[in-house]
Structure formats: structure tokens, C-alpha cells
Design an enzyme around this catalytic site. Structure first.
Site, PDB file in Angstrom:
ATOM      1  N   PRO A 130       0.819  -1.211   0.000  1.00 42.70           N
ATOM      2  CA  PRO A 130       0.000   0.000   0.000  1.00 42.70           C
ATOM      3  C   PRO A 130       0.861   1.272   0.000  1.00 42.70           C
ATOM      4  O   PRO A 130       0.536   2.246  -0.665  1.00 42.70           O
ATOM      5  CB  PRO A 130      -0.817  -0.126   1.285  1.00 42.70           C
ATOM      6  CG  PRO A 130      -0.889  -1.606   1.542  1.00 42.70           C
ATOM      7  CD  PRO A 130       0.386  -2.190   1.026  1.00 42.70           C
ATOM      8  N   ALA A 132       4.117   1.386  -0.968  1.00 38.10           N
ATOM      9  CA  ALA A 132       5.313   1.214  -1.795  1.00 38.10           C
ATOM     10  C   ALA A 132       4.942   0.610  -3.152  1.00 38.10           C
ATOM     11  O   ALA A 132       4.853  -0.603  -3.300  1.00 38.10           O
ATOM     12  CB  ALA A 132       6.323   0.313  -1.088  1.00 38.10           C
ATOM     13  N   SER A 134       5.520   2.610  -6.961  1.00 35.08           N
ATOM     14  CA  SER A 134       6.671   3.070  -7.748  1.00 35.08           C
ATOM     15  C   SER A 134       7.912   3.165  -6.854  1.00 35.08           C
ATOM     16  O   SER A 134       9.027   2.871  -7.282  1.00 35.08           O
ATOM     17  CB  SER A 134       6.386   4.445  -8.346  1.00 35.08           C
ATOM     18  OG  SER A 134       5.180   4.418  -9.075  1.00 35.08           O
ATOM     19  N   GLU A 244      10.149  -8.312 -17.942  1.00 35.77           N
ATOM     20  CA  GLU A 244       8.736  -8.083 -17.622  1.00 35.77           C
ATOM     21  C   GLU A 244       8.193  -6.933 -18.469  1.00 35.77           C
ATOM     22  O   GLU A 244       7.104  -7.013 -19.040  1.00 35.77           O
ATOM     23  CB  GLU A 244       8.620  -7.761 -16.124  1.00 35.77           C
ATOM     24  CG  GLU A 244       7.230  -7.301 -15.724  1.00 35.77           C
ATOM     25  CD  GLU A 244       7.056  -7.134 -14.217  1.00 35.77           C
ATOM     26  OE1 GLU A 244       7.982  -7.507 -13.462  1.00 35.77           O
ATOM     27  OE2 GLU A 244       6.003  -6.644 -13.803  1.00 35.77           O
ATOM     28  N   ARG A 245       8.972  -5.871 -18.553  1.00 37.41           N
ATOM     29  CA  ARG A 245       8.502  -4.683 -19.287  1.00 37.41           C
ATOM     30  C   ARG A 245       8.398  -4.959 -20.769  1.00 37.41           C
ATOM     31  O   ARG A 245       7.448  -4.519 -21.431  1.00 37.41           O
ATOM     32  CB  ARG A 245       9.434  -3.503 -18.975  1.00 37.41           C
ATOM     33  CG  ARG A 245       9.235  -3.076 -17.543  1.00 37.41           C
ATOM     34  CD  ARG A 245      10.155  -2.021 -17.036  1.00 37.41           C
ATOM     35  NE  ARG A 245       9.728  -1.696 -15.659  1.00 37.41           N
ATOM     36  CZ  ARG A 245      10.471  -1.097 -14.752  1.00 37.41           C
ATOM     37  NH1 ARG A 245      11.705  -0.721 -15.047  1.00 37.41           N
ATOM     38  NH2 ARG A 245       9.997  -0.847 -13.552  1.00 37.41           N
ATOM     39  N   GLY A 342     -21.812   4.133 -30.204  1.00 34.30           N
ATOM     40  CA  GLY A 342     -22.428   3.693 -28.944  1.00 34.30           C
ATOM     41  C   GLY A 342     -22.242   2.202 -28.692  1.00 34.30           C
ATOM     42  O   GLY A 342     -22.153   1.764 -27.541  1.00 34.30           O
ATOM     43  N   GLY A 365       3.858  -3.002 -13.656  1.00 30.23           N
ATOM     44  CA  GLY A 365       5.199  -3.251 -14.208  1.00 30.23           C
ATOM     45  C   GLY A 365       6.032  -1.975 -14.278  1.00 30.23           C
ATOM     46  O   GLY A 365       7.077  -1.945 -14.926  1.00 30.23           O
TER      47      GLY A 365
HETATM   48  C1  LIG Z   1      -4.127  -5.091 -12.154  1.00 28.48           C
HETATM   49  C2  LIG Z   1      -2.824  -4.877 -11.449  1.00 28.48           C
HETATM   50  C3  LIG Z   1      -1.935  -5.945 -11.337  1.00 28.48           C
HETATM   51  C4  LIG Z   1      -0.726  -5.775 -10.655  1.00 28.48           C
HETATM   52  N1  LIG Z   1       0.097  -6.862 -10.463  1.00 28.48           N
HETATM   53  C5  LIG Z   1       1.167  -6.739  -9.620  1.00 28.48           C
HETATM   54  C6  LIG Z   1       1.933  -7.898  -9.249  1.00 28.48           C
HETATM   55  O1  LIG Z   1       1.670  -9.018  -9.694  1.00 28.48           O
HETATM   56  N2  LIG Z   1       2.957  -7.725  -8.371  1.00 28.48           N
HETATM   57  C7  LIG Z   1       3.284  -6.515  -7.849  1.00 28.48           C
HETATM   58  O2  LIG Z   1       4.226  -6.435  -7.070  1.00 28.48           O
HETATM   59  N3  LIG Z   1       2.581  -5.390  -8.194  1.00 28.48           N
HETATM   60  C8  LIG Z   1       1.535  -5.488  -9.059  1.00 28.48           C
HETATM   61  N4  LIG Z   1       0.794  -4.363  -9.399  1.00 28.48           N
HETATM   62  C9  LIG Z   1       1.165  -3.080  -8.817  1.00 28.48           C
HETATM   63  C10 LIG Z   1       1.730  -2.103  -9.820  1.00 28.48           C
HETATM   64  O3  LIG Z   1       3.007  -2.493 -10.251  1.00 28.48           O
HETATM   65  C11 LIG Z   1       1.700  -0.723  -9.164  1.00 28.48           C
HETATM   66  O4  LIG Z   1       0.336  -0.328  -9.099  1.00 28.48           O
HETATM   67  C12 LIG Z   1       2.508   0.311  -9.926  1.00 28.48           C
HETATM   68  O5  LIG Z   1       3.879   0.018  -9.836  1.00 28.48           O
HETATM   69  C13 LIG Z   1       2.272   1.739  -9.433  1.00 28.48           C
HETATM   70  O6  LIG Z   1       2.361   1.827  -8.035  1.00 28.48           O
HETATM   71  P1  LIG Z   1       1.165   2.542  -7.219  1.00 28.48           P
HETATM   72  O7  LIG Z   1      -0.106   1.914  -7.650  1.00 28.48           O
HETATM   73  O8  LIG Z   1       1.511   2.491  -5.780  1.00 28.48           O
HETATM   74  O9  LIG Z   1       1.156   4.029  -7.735  1.00 28.48           O
HETATM   75  P2  LIG Z   1       2.092   5.221  -7.194  1.00 28.48           P
HETATM   76  O10 LIG Z   1       3.486   4.741  -7.139  1.00 28.48           O
HETATM   77  O11 LIG Z   1       1.480   5.791  -5.969  1.00 28.48           O
HETATM   78  O12 LIG Z   1       1.953   6.276  -8.386  1.00 28.48           O
HETATM   79  C14 LIG Z   1       0.991   7.334  -8.403  1.00 28.48           C
HETATM   80  C15 LIG Z   1       1.334   8.263  -9.544  1.00 28.48           C
HETATM   81  O13 LIG Z   1       2.612   8.845  -9.300  1.00 28.48           O
HETATM   82  C16 LIG Z   1       3.390   8.732 -10.471  1.00 28.48           C
HETATM   83  N5  LIG Z   1       4.818   8.634 -10.125  1.00 28.48           N
HETATM   84  C17 LIG Z   1       5.412   7.706  -9.368  1.00 28.48           C
HETATM   85  N6  LIG Z   1       6.741   7.906  -9.311  1.00 28.48           N
HETATM   86  C18 LIG Z   1       6.989   8.994 -10.085  1.00 28.48           C
HETATM   87  C19 LIG Z   1       8.182   9.688 -10.444  1.00 28.48           C
HETATM   88  N7  LIG Z   1       9.381   9.299  -9.992  1.00 28.48           N
HETATM   89  N8  LIG Z   1       8.054  10.759 -11.248  1.00 28.48           N
HETATM   90  C20 LIG Z   1       6.848  11.138 -11.703  1.00 28.48           C
HETATM   91  N9  LIG Z   1       5.697  10.529 -11.401  1.00 28.48           N
HETATM   92  C21 LIG Z   1       5.770   9.462 -10.606  1.00 28.48           C
HETATM   93  C22 LIG Z   1       2.915   7.457 -11.100  1.00 28.48           C
HETATM   94  O14 LIG Z   1       3.292   7.403 -12.476  1.00 28.48           O
HETATM   95  C23 LIG Z   1       1.423   7.567 -10.898  1.00 28.48           C
HETATM   96  O15 LIG Z   1       0.874   8.366 -11.911  1.00 28.48           O
HETATM   97  C24 LIG Z   1      -0.383  -4.506 -10.127  1.00 28.48           C
HETATM   98  C25 LIG Z   1      -1.269  -3.438 -10.280  1.00 28.48           C
HETATM   99  C26 LIG Z   1      -2.482  -3.605 -10.913  1.00 28.48           C
HETATM  100  C27 LIG Z   1      -3.415  -2.438 -11.017  1.00 28.48           C
END
Ligand SMILES: Cc1cc2nc3c(=O)[nH]c(=O)nc-3n(C[C@H](O)[C@H](O)[C@H](O)COP(=O)(O)OP(=O)(O)OC[C@H]3O[C@@H](n4cnc5c(N)ncnc54)[C@H](O)[C@@H]3O)c2cc1C
Length: 383
Positions: A130, A132, A134, A244-245, A342, A365
Site C-alpha cells: 500500500p 510502496a 513506484s 517483464e517490461r 455507442g 510493471g
Molecule cells: C491489475 C494490477 C496488477 C498488478 N500486479 C502486480 C503484481 O503481480 N505484483 C506486484 O508487485 N505489483 C503489481 N501491481 C502493482 C503495480 O506495479 C503498481 O500499481 C505500480 O507500480 C504503481 O504503483 P502505485 O499503484 O503504488 O502508484 P504510485 O506509485 O502511488 O503512483 C501514483 C502516480 O505517481 C506517479 N509517479 C510515481 N513515481 C513517479 C516519479 N518518480 N516521477 C513522476 N511521477 C511518478 C505514477 O506514475 C502515478 O501516476 C499490479 C497493479 C495492478 C493495477
């Protein structure tokens, strides 16, 4: 000559993959999407058809074929409109299995890979928390050494395959003061006491995508479950993320092909103002633009796949692949949906699912913004 034979073999494999998905997935997909999850049995069906972990060595249950064969499995799912399942399978075969084959020791590979290839065991990887996403280094899940064990405490969120997983690669802090160097990876057997699953999360797309919260409460795991070396977890994540990417980018390109194919058929059928939709100049220009967008990205992804196979794909190029292909996928899904009018907004037409499933590709990812940061850093250094 060799190239032609290789392309022919890959084409035959693709045909087989499509046939399996037409018979085993197509008839049921809508009901799985409504249920919010695929049946556990599907994994065994895909394993029996030889479609899981295909590029793993034969001694670990794979087919020992090149990486591009594995990409074909996920890509065909994406092209056929099964976005959530393509994500599930990608995580299992193209992310979790390579961690085991690249970093795992012999005992760990033997323990998990053959079962993952048959679908007896489903794999997941848990980095995000929650607090952690990005900012992965902010993770708080801890693993404390205790005799021959580690004791895990904490939680993860958004974990793909979280409901079905038998083994989850968990990233945890073994030394909270050491920053990136304090993170380690563990192969967590989900049947152990102290492991629990939260709810299967409701999402706006990828409905049968099996995305869960996970909780670890005094979860005791043996030291033998440590993947690689203690404190090297972050480095392993950074090493494995390019693959992965790239695969996410490849799925994006394939999904765009699927959207375009649906739309080419539709604009030929729909009649308005006494002519076919495909006769309007706007439609023709839109299709021309989107097909070009698709092909440019497809060429780049193919080039990156070849670079990966030669061991030459760097992190910044992989980020460009994900960033460019997934943004294109969303542009194409949106442009195609618009041409359906539509009807495109109703669930009856598969283009609506392609649109909803596409959106998350720019987020998981590593978000598009994070991709741009990685690319910029390779050119300009850190800000
Ligand atoms: C359907 C789904 C499947 C997933 N599967 C997995 C999985 O299998 N394993 C796993 O570990 N995770 C998984 N994830 C998590 C996913 O990798 C994260 O949601 C993603 O990395 C973004 O993190 P966050 O949601 O906390 O967003 P945040 O990190 O809070 O980002 C919020 C916003 O801030 C922006 N931001 C962040 N850092 C910067 C920066 N340095 N500069 C500018 N803007 C920035 C982001 O681009 C975004 O717009 C999954 C997510 C989803 C929705």
C-alpha cells in the site's frame, strides 16, 4: 533459409496456441470475467497443452524453446481479447519462472518449475505494498532471521494470481536500515501458516485478472526459501524487470492488433448516411494512423525481443518498449472504440473489453511516468 524454417516453426506453434485458446478459453471467457476469476483447473489445462513456461529448460518441465515462443502464448491471449488471462499467464511464465531459472538454486528449481509447467503450481510475485508502489524501496514487509528460518510480517497489494498462487516470490526487508541493499527475495509456499489472502480486488478492466492483497503474520519460512543472496533482492528485481517490461509491451502490441482487426471488420459492415463506415475519410485516416502506430511499435518490440534473446536488452530500451507500446495500445483501443460509436460502449462488443483491459498496461510493471524517468536517467543521469 534457417530463418524461414524458424519462422515457419514459430507460425505452427502460434496456430496450435490459437486452437487451444479457441477451444479452452473462448467459450468460457465471458463467464470467467463475470465471476472475476478464472477457474483453478484452467492452469492444469494450459499446462497439459504445453503452454506454460515453454522457454524453461526441458529438465524443469519446459520445452526449451526460445523466449519468443513464450511471448507468443501471452500475445495470442492478448490479441484474442483475453487481456486478464494474458496478464495472469505472463506473470506465471514470463516473470516468476525466469526468476527461478536465473537466480534459484537447483533444489528451488526442482521444487517449483516442473509443477509450474504442468499448472499444478501457480506462481506470483509480490513487490507492491500500500505504501510502496513506484517507490519500491519504501516497502515495509520484513523478514527477520531466526535460527534456520526467517519470520515474515507485512502485507502486499495488487498481486496478480494472488488467489490461485501456490508460490509467491515475496520481496521483504532483511535489513531495514540498508535501503535498497536491505531487500531480499523469498519463495513463499502459500500453504504455510501465517500466510493469508485478502479479497480478489474489483477492477475497472481485466475482470478475471485475479488481483489480491496478501498478508503475512509471523509467517515462518525456511532459510532454503531465500532466493539468491540476502540483501541482493533489489538488484535482482532491477535485473529481471526489463524482461517483464518487454513482455508487457509485446502484449500491448498484440492487443492493439486484436482491436484493429475487430474494427476493420466493423467499419466494413456498418452502414450510415447511405455508405459504409469505411468510406468516410475520417475512418480511413483513423485506420491509417492507427495501423501505422501499431506497425512502428511492433517493429520496435520485435527488435527488443531479438536483443533480449542475445542478452543485449538494457533497462532503458525495455522501458521504451513498455512505454511506447502500452501508450499506443491505449490510443488504438480508444480510437477503435470511437469508430464503433455507442455499440463500442456496450459490453456486447469485445472492443469495450479491449479498451478497459488496456488501461492498466500503462500502470503495472512500472508506470509510464516511471518508464520515462528510467529512459531520461540513461540519457541525462539522475535529476
Ligand atoms: C491489475 C494490477 C496488477 C498488478 N500486479 C502486480 C503484481 O503481480 N505484483 C506486484 O508487485 N505489483 C503489481 N501491481 C502493482 C503495480 O506495479 C503498481 O500499481 C505500480 O507500480 C504503481 O504503483 P502505485 O499503484 O503504488 O502508484 P504510485 O506509485 O502511488 O503512483 C501514483 C502516480 O505517481 C506517479 N509517479 C510515481 N513515481 C513517479 C516519479 N518518480 N516521477 C513522476 N511521477 C511518478 C505514477 O506514475 C502515478 O501516476 C499490479 C497493479 C495492478 C493495477
Amino acid at each position: 533459409m534457417t530463418k524461414t524454417i524458424e519462422a515457419e516453426e514459430l507460425g505452427l506453434f502460434r496456430d496450435t496456441v490459437v486452437k487451444v485458446f479457441e477451444s479452452e478459453v473462448s467459450p468460457h471467457y465471458e463467464s470467467w470475467d463475470k465471476a472475476g476469476i478464472v477457474p483453478r483447473e484452467l492452469w492444469r489445462t494450459l499446462g497439459a497443452a504445453g503452454l506454460l513456461c515453454v522457454d524453461m529448460p526441458e529438465e524443469y518441465g519446459g520445452c526449451g524453446v526460445p523466449f519468443e515462443y513464450s511471448v507468443v502464448v501471452g500475445a495470442e491471449l492478448a490479441r484474442m481479447g483475453f487481456g486478464a488471462l494474458s496478464t495472469n499467464v505472463m506473470v506465471h511464465s514470463d516473470i516468476v519462472a525466469p526468476y527461478l531459472s536465473h537466480i534459484g538454486n537447483e533444489a528451488q528449481r526442482q521444487q517449483w518449475l516442473p509443477k509450474m509447467a504442468t499448472g499444478e503450481a501457480v506462481g506470483a510475485i509480490a513487490m507492491t505494498e500500500p505504501g510502496a508502489g513506484s517507490d519500491l524501496q519504501a516497502m515495509r514487509t520484513s523478514a527477520v532471521a531466526d535460527g534456520d528460518d526467517y519470520i515474515l510480517n507485512g502485507s502486499k497489494t495488487f498481486i496478480t494470481n494472488g488467489q490461485h498462487a501456490d508460490m509467491v516470490i515475496v520481496a521483504a526487508k532483511t535489513d531495514p536500515k540498508a535501503g535498497a541493499k536491505g531487500i531480499s527475495l523469498f519463495l513463499v509456499d502459500t500453504s504455510l501458516p501465517g500466510y493469508s489472502r485478502g479479497r480478489n480486488m474489483d477492477k475497472i478492466g481485466q475482470h478475471c485478472g485475479d488481483t489480491s492483497e496478501l498478508f503475512f503474520s509471523d509467517l515462518r519460512i525456511p532459510r532454503t526459501a531465500l532466493l539468491g543472496e540476502e540483501g541482493q533482492g533489489f538488484m535482482y528485481l532491477m535485473t529481471e524487470l526489463p524482461r517483464e517490461r518487454l513482455v508487457i509491451g509485446a502484449l500491448g502490441v498484440a492487443a492493439a492488433r486484436g482491436s484493429l482487426d475487430l474494427t476493420l471488420t466493423y467499419v466494413d459492415e456498418r452502414v450510415l448516411f447511405g455508405q459504409k463506415l469505411k468510406q468516410f475519410q475520417n475512418t480511413r485516416f483513423q485506420i491509417a494512423e492507427m495501423e501505422t502506430d501499431y506497425r512502428v511499435n511492433k517493429a520496435f518490440i520485435d527488435q527488443c525481443i531479438a536483443e533480449y534473446e542475445r542478452g543485449e536488452l538494457d533497462a532503458a530500451t525495455a522501458s521504451m518498449a513498455k512505454y511506447s507500446a502500452t501508450e499506443m495500445q491505449c490510443r488504438v483501443a480508444d480510437g477503435c472504440l470511437q469508430l464503433f460509436g455507442g455499440y463500442g460502449y456496450t459490453t456486447e462488443y469485445p472492443i469495450s473489453r479491449a479498451f478497459m483491459d488496456a488501461r492498466v498496461q500503462r500502470i503495472y510493471g512500472g508506470t509510464s511516468e516511471v518508464m520515462k524517468e528510467v529512459i531520461a536517467r540513461s540519457l541525462l543521469g539522475r535529476a
